[in-house]
Design a protein around this motif. Structure first.
Motif, PDB file in Angstrom:
ATOM      1  N   MET A   1       3.512  -2.127   5.559  1.00 17.23           N
ATOM      2  CA  MET A   1       2.438  -2.807   4.857  1.00 17.23           C
ATOM      3  C   MET A   1       1.103  -2.277   5.366  1.00 17.23           C
ATOM      4  O   MET A   1       0.948  -1.993   6.544  1.00 17.23           O
ATOM      5  CB  MET A   1       2.510  -4.313   5.085  1.00 17.23           C
ATOM      6  CG  MET A   1       3.599  -4.979   4.289  1.00 17.23           C
ATOM      7  SD  MET A   1       3.431  -6.789   4.178  1.00 17.23           S
ATOM      8  CE  MET A   1       3.742  -7.269   5.848  1.00 17.23           C
ATOM      9  N   LYS A   2       0.158  -2.198   4.437  1.00 19.21           N
ATOM     10  CA  LYS A   2      -1.183  -1.705   4.777  1.00 19.21           C
ATOM     11  C   LYS A   2      -2.176  -2.858   4.728  1.00 19.21           C
ATOM     12  O   LYS A   2      -2.254  -3.575   3.726  1.00 19.21           O
ATOM     13  CB  LYS A   2      -1.612  -0.648   3.776  1.00 19.21           C
ATOM     14  CG  LYS A   2      -0.703   0.553   3.691  1.00 19.21           C
ATOM     15  CD  LYS A   2      -1.228   1.489   2.629  1.00 19.21           C
ATOM     16  CE  LYS A   2      -0.074   2.013   1.823  1.00 19.21           C
ATOM     17  NZ  LYS A   2      -0.496   2.726   0.645  1.00 19.21           N
ATOM     18  N   LYS A   3      -2.945  -3.012   5.793  1.00 17.11           N
ATOM     19  CA  LYS A   3      -3.947  -4.082   5.831  1.00 17.11           C
ATOM     20  C   LYS A   3      -5.104  -3.742   4.906  1.00 17.11           C
ATOM     21  O   LYS A   3      -5.632  -2.633   4.922  1.00 17.11           O
ATOM     22  CB  LYS A   3      -4.468  -4.305   7.244  1.00 17.11           C
ATOM     23  CG  LYS A   3      -5.414  -5.489   7.297  1.00 17.11           C
ATOM     24  CD  LYS A   3      -5.827  -5.874   8.682  1.00 17.11           C
ATOM     25  CE  LYS A   3      -6.666  -7.135   8.554  1.00 17.11           C
ATOM     26  NZ  LYS A   3      -7.307  -7.487   9.756  1.00 17.11           N
ATOM     27  N   TYR A  32      -2.447  -7.928   2.827  1.00 15.56           N
ATOM     28  CA  TYR A  32      -1.748  -6.665   3.041  1.00 15.56           C
ATOM     29  C   TYR A  32      -1.164  -6.202   1.721  1.00 15.56           C
ATOM     30  O   TYR A  32      -0.759  -7.019   0.881  1.00 15.56           O
ATOM     31  CB  TYR A  32      -0.628  -6.851   4.070  1.00 15.56           C
ATOM     32  CG  TYR A  32      -1.148  -7.312   5.397  1.00 15.56           C
ATOM     33  CD1 TYR A  32      -1.456  -6.395   6.403  1.00 15.56           C
ATOM     34  CD2 TYR A  32      -1.379  -8.664   5.652  1.00 15.56           C
ATOM     35  CE1 TYR A  32      -1.977  -6.821   7.619  1.00 15.56           C
ATOM     36  CE2 TYR A  32      -1.894  -9.097   6.855  1.00 15.56           C
ATOM     37  CZ  TYR A  32      -2.186  -8.171   7.838  1.00 15.56           C
ATOM     38  OH  TYR A  32      -2.708  -8.590   9.038  1.00 15.56           O
ATOM     39  N   GLU A  33      -1.111  -4.906   1.561  1.00 13.18           N
ATOM     40  CA  GLU A  33      -0.494  -4.314   0.379  1.00 13.18           C
ATOM     41  C   GLU A  33       0.916  -3.869   0.759  1.00 13.18           C
ATOM     42  O   GLU A  33       1.109  -3.159   1.740  1.00 13.18           O
ATOM     43  CB  GLU A  33      -1.329  -3.120  -0.094  1.00 13.18           C
ATOM     44  CG  GLU A  33      -0.842  -2.537  -1.394  1.00 13.18           C
ATOM     45  CD  GLU A  33      -1.804  -1.482  -1.900  1.00 13.18           C
ATOM     46  OE1 GLU A  33      -2.105  -1.499  -3.091  1.00 13.18           O
ATOM     47  OE2 GLU A  33      -2.243  -0.638  -1.085  1.00 13.18           O
ATOM     48  N   ASP A  34       1.885  -4.320  -0.016  1.00  7.77           N
ATOM     49  CA  ASP A  34       3.288  -3.987   0.203  1.00  7.77           C
ATOM     50  C   ASP A  34       3.862  -3.520  -1.131  1.00  7.77           C
ATOM     51  O   ASP A  34       4.373  -4.323  -1.907  1.00  7.77           O
ATOM     52  CB  ASP A  34       4.039  -5.209   0.736  1.00  7.77           C
ATOM     53  CG  ASP A  34       5.484  -4.904   1.086  1.00  7.77           C
ATOM     54  OD1 ASP A  34       5.831  -3.733   1.292  1.00  7.77           O
ATOM     55  OD2 ASP A  34       6.281  -5.873   1.167  1.00  7.77           O
ATOM     56  N   GLY A  35       3.705  -2.223  -1.431  1.00 10.15           N
ATOM     57  CA  GLY A  35       4.112  -1.708  -2.733  1.00 10.15           C
ATOM     58  C   GLY A  35       3.261  -2.316  -3.820  1.00 10.15           C
ATOM     59  O   GLY A  35       2.033  -2.257  -3.769  1.00 10.15           O
ATOM     60  N   ASP A  37       3.079  -5.497  -4.386  1.00  8.30           N
ATOM     61  CA  ASP A  37       2.715  -6.850  -3.974  1.00  8.30           C
ATOM     62  C   ASP A  37       1.520  -6.868  -3.031  1.00  8.30           C
ATOM     63  O   ASP A  37       1.297  -5.931  -2.268  1.00  8.30           O
ATOM     64  CB  ASP A  37       3.876  -7.520  -3.233  1.00  8.30           C
ATOM     65  CG  ASP A  37       5.033  -7.886  -4.133  1.00  8.30           C
ATOM     66  OD1 ASP A  37       4.918  -7.731  -5.367  1.00  8.30           O
ATOM     67  OD2 ASP A  37       6.059  -8.342  -3.602  1.00  8.30           O
ATOM     68  N   VAL A  39       0.311  -9.454   0.042  1.00  7.05           N
ATOM     69  CA  VAL A  39       0.976 -10.415   0.916  1.00  7.05           C
ATOM     70  C   VAL A  39      -0.033 -10.978   1.916  1.00  7.05           C
ATOM     71  O   VAL A  39      -0.943 -10.268   2.360  1.00  7.05           O
ATOM     72  CB  VAL A  39       2.142  -9.736   1.683  1.00  7.05           C
ATOM     73  CG1 VAL A  39       2.839 -10.719   2.604  1.00  7.05           C
ATOM     74  CG2 VAL A  39       3.126  -9.094   0.720  1.00  7.05           C
ATOM     75  N   THR A 101       4.414 -17.628   3.963  1.00  4.94           N
ATOM     76  CA  THR A 101       4.155 -16.304   3.403  1.00  4.94           C
ATOM     77  C   THR A 101       3.777 -16.443   1.943  1.00  4.94           C
ATOM     78  O   THR A 101       4.473 -17.109   1.159  1.00  4.94           O
ATOM     79  CB  THR A 101       5.387 -15.385   3.545  1.00  4.94           C
ATOM     80  OG1 THR A 101       5.698 -15.253   4.931  1.00  4.94           O
ATOM     81  CG2 THR A 101       5.124 -14.010   2.943  1.00  4.94           C
ATOM     82  N   ARG A 103       2.910 -14.248  -1.543  1.00  3.56           N
ATOM     83  CA  ARG A 103       3.196 -12.930  -2.121  1.00  3.56           C
ATOM     84  C   ARG A 103       2.885 -12.989  -3.605  1.00  3.56           C
ATOM     85  O   ARG A 103       3.230 -13.964  -4.269  1.00  3.56           O
ATOM     86  CB  ARG A 103       4.667 -12.585  -1.885  1.00  3.56           C
ATOM     87  CG  ARG A 103       5.077 -11.211  -2.338  1.00  3.56           C
ATOM     88  CD  ARG A 103       6.511 -10.901  -1.909  1.00  3.56           C
ATOM     89  NE  ARG A 103       6.599 -10.599  -0.492  1.00  3.56           N
ATOM     90  CZ  ARG A 103       6.462  -9.389   0.030  1.00  3.56           C
ATOM     91  NH1 ARG A 103       6.220  -8.348  -0.751  1.00  3.56           N
ATOM     92  NH2 ARG A 103       6.578  -9.201   1.324  1.00  3.56           N
ATOM     93  N   THR A 154      -7.648   0.016   1.953  1.00  2.00           N
ATOM     94  CA  THR A 154      -6.830  -0.405   3.082  1.00  2.00           C
ATOM     95  C   THR A 154      -7.330   0.332   4.322  1.00  2.00           C
ATOM     96  O   THR A 154      -8.084   1.294   4.222  1.00  2.00           O
ATOM     97  CB  THR A 154      -5.343  -0.075   2.865  1.00  2.00           C
ATOM     98  OG1 THR A 154      -5.167   1.334   2.809  1.00  2.00           O
ATOM     99  CG2 THR A 154      -4.814  -0.747   1.598  1.00  2.00           C
TER     100      THR A 154
END
Length: 157
Positions: A1-3, A32-35, A37, A39, A101, A103, A154
């Motif tokens: 994940m990228k902040k 955070y970026e998760d694909g 999504d 989060v 969490t 999302r 990010t």
């Protein structure tokens, strides 16, 4: 994940209850970026209860609305406003949960109208609350002029 870097941090007058790091009783959310999504995580406290040891439904809606807004900010690189929100409360959320969490992701976009689905899960991963938000995404020129938005990057970019 990228902040994700908060593009408004340090801006005079920026005091969002969801994501401003300086709001005196805000949530101080980080994203955070998760694909596809976006989060975030948040630890509830008894200060935000409705019924005894139960997180207030309005607080749950605020958290879900906030993460949906960050989907627009990061994924569409603009600002927007909520025009509709449907919230489904599936199970109670304890104010003693160690971590919640959030999302969210885009499910549809038609011009400036964006439909986003979001979930709030407890520390075991069970989905407690779901929301579908409809956002109006501003044209980038308006976001820059009126919302002081430049870009949402990010830390890795």
């Amino acid at each position: 994940m990228k902040k994700i870097i908060n593009p408004w941090e340090g801006m005079p007058g920026y005091n969002c209850i969801g994501c401003s790091p300086d709001h005196p009783f805000g949530f101080h959310l980080h994203f955070y970026e998760d694909g596809d999504d976006i989060v975030s995580q948040w630890q509830p406290t008894p200060d935000f209860q409705g019924w005894v040891n139960t997180l207030h439904g309005g607080i749950q809606a605020l958290l879900l609305d906030e993460i949906c807004g960050w989907v627009v900010t990061r994924k569409l690189q603009t600002a927007g406003v909520t025009s509709r929100m449907e919230t489904r409360y599936k199970r109670p959320v304890s104010t003693s949960e160690p971590m919640l969490t959030l999302r969210a992701h885009i499910v549809e976009q038609r011009r400036n109208i964006v439909t986003i689905e979001a979930t709030l899960s407890d520390s075991t991963g069970k989905v407690c609350t779901e929301a579908t938000c409809t956002y109006f995404a501003f044209p980038k020129e308006k976001a820059e002029r009126d919302m002081h938005f430049k870009e949402c990057a990010t830390e890795e970019e």
